[in-house]
Design a protein around this motif. Structure first.
Motif, PDB file in Angstrom:
ATOM      1  N   GLU A 130      33.318  25.737  42.066  1.00  0.00           N
ATOM      2  CA  GLU A 130      34.172  26.623  42.844  1.00  0.00           C
ATOM      3  C   GLU A 130      34.302  28.260  42.028  1.00  0.00           C
ATOM      4  OE1 GLU A 130      38.549  25.473  44.215  1.00  0.00           O
ATOM      5  OE2 GLU A 130      37.840  23.563  43.833  1.00  0.00           O
ATOM      6  N   ASN A 131      34.473  29.389  42.914  1.00  0.00           N
ATOM      7  CA  ASN A 131      35.046  30.863  42.467  1.00  0.00           C
ATOM      8  C   ASN A 131      36.332  30.357  42.536  1.00  0.00           C
ATOM      9  OD1 ASN A 131      32.295  30.628  41.763  1.00  0.00           O
ATOM     10  ND2 ASN A 131      31.926  32.624  43.348  1.00  0.00           N
ATOM     11  N   ILE A 132      36.638  30.931  41.717  1.00  0.00           N
ATOM     12  CA  ILE A 132      38.431  31.020  41.283  1.00  0.00           C
ATOM     13  C   ILE A 132      39.453  32.669  41.066  1.00  0.00           C
ATOM     14  CG2 ILE A 132      38.479  28.551  40.513  1.00  0.00           C
ATOM     15  CD1 ILE A 132      39.605  28.751  38.168  1.00  0.00           C
ATOM     16  N   CYS A 133      38.438  32.708  40.733  1.00  0.00           N
ATOM     17  CA  CYS A 133      38.220  34.617  40.349  1.00  0.00           C
ATOM     18  C   CYS A 133      39.276  35.630  40.981  1.00  0.00           C
ATOM     19  CB  CYS A 133      37.845  34.890  38.800  1.00  0.00           C
ATOM     20  SG  CYS A 133      37.343  34.167  38.188  1.00  0.00           S
ATOM     21  N   THR A 134      40.359  35.021  42.460  1.00  0.00           N
ATOM     22  CA  THR A 134      40.502  36.009  43.211  1.00  0.00           C
ATOM     23  C   THR A 134      41.675  37.036  42.414  1.00  0.00           C
ATOM     24  OG1 THR A 134      40.809  33.348  44.841  1.00  0.00           O
ATOM     25  CG2 THR A 134      41.122  36.011  45.460  1.00  0.00           C
ATOM     26  N   TYR A 135      41.946  36.846  41.598  1.00  0.00           N
ATOM     27  CA  TYR A 135      42.946  37.717  41.761  1.00  0.00           C
ATOM     28  C   TYR A 135      42.001  38.949  40.402  1.00  0.00           C
ATOM     29  CZ  TYR A 135      46.538  39.945  37.887  1.00  0.00           C
ATOM     30  OH  TYR A 135      47.440  40.851  37.413  1.00  0.00           O
ATOM     31  N   ASP A 136      41.393  38.747  40.060  1.00  0.00           N
ATOM     32  CA  ASP A 136      40.276  39.299  38.681  1.00  0.00           C
ATOM     33  C   ASP A 136      39.446  40.322  40.653  1.00  0.00           C
ATOM     34  OD1 ASP A 136      41.198  38.844  37.001  1.00  0.00           O
ATOM     35  OD2 ASP A 136      39.018  37.504  35.960  1.00  0.00           O
ATOM     36  N   GLU A 137      39.394  39.967  41.628  1.00  0.00           N
ATOM     37  CA  GLU A 137      38.987  40.633  42.897  1.00  0.00           C
ATOM     38  C   GLU A 137      39.660  41.893  42.907  1.00  0.00           C
ATOM     39  OE1 GLU A 137      35.845  37.278  44.665  1.00  0.00           O
ATOM     40  OE2 GLU A 137      38.351  37.394  45.286  1.00  0.00           O
ATOM     41  N   GLY A 138      40.886  40.717  43.228  1.00  0.00           N
ATOM     42  CA  GLY A 138      41.152  42.079  43.900  1.00  0.00           C
ATOM     43  C   GLY A 138      42.139  43.192  42.615  1.00  0.00           C
ATOM     44  N   PHE A 139      42.426  42.589  41.339  1.00  0.00           N
ATOM     45  CA  PHE A 139      42.125  43.179  40.468  1.00  0.00           C
ATOM     46  C   PHE A 139      41.463  44.799  40.213  1.00  0.00           C
ATOM     47  CE2 PHE A 139      41.461  45.063  35.542  1.00  0.00           C
ATOM     48  CZ  PHE A 139      42.844  45.293  35.537  1.00  0.00           C
ATOM     49  N   GLY A 145      39.451  51.457  43.440  1.00  0.00           N
ATOM     50  CA  GLY A 145      39.414  52.172  44.299  1.00  0.00           C
ATOM     51  C   GLY A 145      41.204  52.931  43.669  1.00  0.00           C
ATOM     52  N   GLU A 146      41.431  52.911  42.684  1.00  0.00           N
ATOM     53  CA  GLU A 146      42.629  53.707  42.420  1.00  0.00           C
ATOM     54  C   GLU A 146      41.463  55.024  41.482  1.00  0.00           C
ATOM     55  OE1 GLU A 146      45.551  56.431  41.629  1.00  0.00           O
ATOM     56  OE2 GLU A 146      45.459  54.112  42.741  1.00  0.00           O
ATOM     57  N   TYR A 147      40.817  55.029  41.142  1.00  0.00           N
ATOM     58  CA  TYR A 147      40.346  55.961  40.024  1.00  0.00           C
ATOM     59  C   TYR A 147      39.426  56.740  40.670  1.00  0.00           C
ATOM     60  CZ  TYR A 147      35.899  57.880  37.796  1.00  0.00           C
ATOM     61  OH  TYR A 147      34.924  58.724  37.126  1.00  0.00           O
ATOM     62  N   SER A 148      38.568  56.191  42.009  1.00  0.00           N
ATOM     63  CA  SER A 148      37.782  56.934  42.860  1.00  0.00           C
ATOM     64  C   SER A 148      38.401  57.597  44.139  1.00  0.00           C
ATOM     65  CB  SER A 148      36.533  56.080  43.865  1.00  0.00           C
ATOM     66  OG  SER A 148      37.060  55.003  44.278  1.00  0.00           O
ATOM     67  N   GLY A 149      39.769  57.044  44.254  1.00  0.00           N
ATOM     68  CA  GLY A 149      40.303  57.400  45.840  1.00  0.00           C
ATOM     69  C   GLY A 149      39.544  56.926  46.692  1.00  0.00           C
ATOM     70  N   ARG A 150      38.878  56.036  47.145  1.00  0.00           N
ATOM     71  CA  ARG A 150      38.151  55.041  47.851  1.00  0.00           C
ATOM     72  C   ARG A 150      38.344  53.144  48.231  1.00  0.00           C
ATOM     73  NH1 ARG A 150      32.434  57.379  45.981  1.00  0.00           N
ATOM     74  NH2 ARG A 150      32.770  59.605  46.533  1.00  0.00           N
ATOM     75  N   ASN A 151      38.372  52.906  49.119  1.00  0.00           N
ATOM     76  CA  ASN A 151      37.694  51.444  49.052  1.00  0.00           C
ATOM     77  C   ASN A 151      36.998  50.563  48.979  1.00  0.00           C
ATOM     78  OD1 ASN A 151      41.449  51.926  50.301  1.00  0.00           O
ATOM     79  ND2 ASN A 151      40.206  52.046  52.322  1.00  0.00           N
ATOM     80  N   PHE A 152      37.385  49.715  47.608  1.00  0.00           N
ATOM     81  CA  PHE A 152      36.020  48.431  47.120  1.00  0.00           C
ATOM     82  C   PHE A 152      36.517  47.258  47.918  1.00  0.00           C
ATOM     83  CE2 PHE A 152      35.449  52.171  44.836  1.00  0.00           C
ATOM     84  CZ  PHE A 152      33.807  52.323  45.020  1.00  0.00           C
ATOM     85  N   ASP A 153      35.558  46.253  48.462  1.00  0.00           N
ATOM     86  CA  ASP A 153      35.222  45.193  48.084  1.00  0.00           C
ATOM     87  C   ASP A 153      34.562  44.817  46.799  1.00  0.00           C
ATOM     88  OD1 ASP A 153      35.016  42.467  50.164  1.00  0.00           O
ATOM     89  OD2 ASP A 153      33.652  42.480  49.967  1.00  0.00           O
ATOM     90  N   VAL A 154      35.340  43.527  46.934  1.00  0.00           N
ATOM     91  CA  VAL A 154      34.987  42.486  45.278  1.00  0.00           C
ATOM     92  C   VAL A 154      35.102  41.546  46.096  1.00  0.00           C
ATOM     93  CG1 VAL A 154      35.597  42.577  43.394  1.00  0.00           C
ATOM     94  CG2 VAL A 154      36.249  44.751  44.171  1.00  0.00           C
ATOM     95  N   LYS A 155      33.959  40.516  45.714  1.00  0.00           N
ATOM     96  CA  LYS A 155      33.651  39.194  45.682  1.00  0.00           C
ATOM     97  C   LYS A 155      32.717  38.783  44.865  1.00  0.00           C
ATOM     98  CE  LYS A 155      35.161  39.002  50.177  1.00  0.00           C
ATOM     99  NZ  LYS A 155      36.324  39.066  49.854  1.00  0.00           N
ATOM    100  N   GLU A 156      33.687  37.488  43.382  1.00  0.00           N
ATOM    101  CA  GLU A 156      33.277  37.014  42.902  1.00  0.00           C
ATOM    102  C   GLU A 156      31.696  36.144  43.359  1.00  0.00           C
ATOM    103  OE1 GLU A 156      34.690  34.402  39.346  1.00  0.00           O
ATOM    104  OE2 GLU A 156      35.181  33.359  41.223  1.00  0.00           O
ATOM    105  N   VAL A 157      30.964  36.389  42.566  1.00  0.00           N
ATOM    106  CA  VAL A 157      29.498  35.920  43.199  1.00  0.00           C
ATOM    107  C   VAL A 157      28.773  34.628  41.510  1.00  0.00           C
ATOM    108  CG1 VAL A 157      28.593  37.310  44.429  1.00  0.00           C
ATOM    109  CG2 VAL A 157      27.921  37.516  42.604  1.00  0.00           C
ATOM    110  N   ASP A 158      28.981  34.909  41.000  1.00  0.00           N
ATOM    111  CA  ASP A 158      29.088  33.400  39.556  1.00  0.00           C
ATOM    112  C   ASP A 158      30.330  33.398  39.309  1.00  0.00           C
ATOM    113  OD1 ASP A 158      26.432  32.975  40.310  1.00  0.00           O
ATOM    114  OD2 ASP A 158      25.953  35.142  39.181  1.00  0.00           O
ATOM    115  N   CYS A 159      31.071  32.437  38.569  1.00  0.00           N
ATOM    116  CA  CYS A 159      32.232  32.202  38.177  1.00  0.00           C
ATOM    117  C   CYS A 159      31.745  31.127  36.586  1.00  0.00           C
ATOM    118  CB  CYS A 159      33.506  31.244  38.488  1.00  0.00           C
ATOM    119  SG  CYS A 159      35.232  31.627  38.271  1.00  0.00           S
ATOM    120  N   TRP A 160      33.048  31.164  35.776  1.00  0.00           N
ATOM    121  CA  TRP A 160      32.569  30.262  34.760  1.00  0.00           C
ATOM    122  C   TRP A 160      33.039  28.660  35.642  1.00  0.00           C
ATOM    123  CZ3 TRP A 160      32.410  30.304  29.147  1.00  0.00           C
ATOM    124  CH2 TRP A 160      32.840  28.714  28.338  1.00  0.00           C
TER     125      TRP A 160
END
Length: 174
Positions: A130-139, A145-160
């Protein structure tokens, strides 16, 4: 501060408190196992009482708020992108969250592949496919998003936990 009902997030940096005053002997550091104890028991209770989809939504949203607030309070948003990344790398290492690297970068499309080694959330856990780093995706979504003023989609594609030795994230502007 924590017991009133609300529709919007009201977190602010002052809620972290004065750690130096409050923990003059123990300081600001703690063992990773304590962080994981809180994170995984909270996730477990949310899944038991609701479902995994709700747990993922809550963890992503909490990570997003945390990434935004960290950027607002500890990152110089006036930096160019290279300096922003360098500052984030230094901060995440200093806070012992993980070691951030940019594998691929397309500034024109605002599309990146990032890795986080020694990730606070999962490095050292057993492989579970499983890829479990959902909190990290949001982080990361909140941070970029805060840096750029834009919205970003983040998906974990590989995980420990899926057998890799770093967590790899696809970050792209929406």
């Amino acid at each position: 501060m924590f017991k009133e009902e609300r529709e919007e997030n009201e977190f602010n940096w002052e809620m972290i408190g004065n750690i130096d005053m409050g923990r003059p002997n123990l300081g600001s550091t703690m063992d990773v196992s304590v962080y994981r104890l809180m994170q995984f028991t909270l996730r477990d209770v949310i899944i038991k009482n609701y479902d995994t989809k709700t747990a993922d939504k809550i963890f992503f949203e909490a990570g997003h708020v945390a990434g935004r607030e960290l950027c607002k309070n500890l990152i110089d948003k006036e930096n160019d992108f290279g300096a922003f990344v360098a500052q984030v790398q230094e901060l995440l290492s200093h806070l012992k969250i993980g070691i951030l690297r940019i594998e691929e970068s397309d500034l024109e499309k605002m599309h990146f592949t990032l890795t986080v080694a020694e990730d606070l959330d999962c490095s050292g856990l057993p492989v579970c496919d499983e890829n479990i780093c959902t909190y990290d995706e949001g982080f990361l979504s909140g941070l970029f998003g805060e840096y750029s003023g834009r919205n970003f989609d983040v998906k974990e594609v590989d995980c420990w936990c899926s057998g890799d030795r770093v967590c790899r994230f696809d970050v792209k502007q929406l």
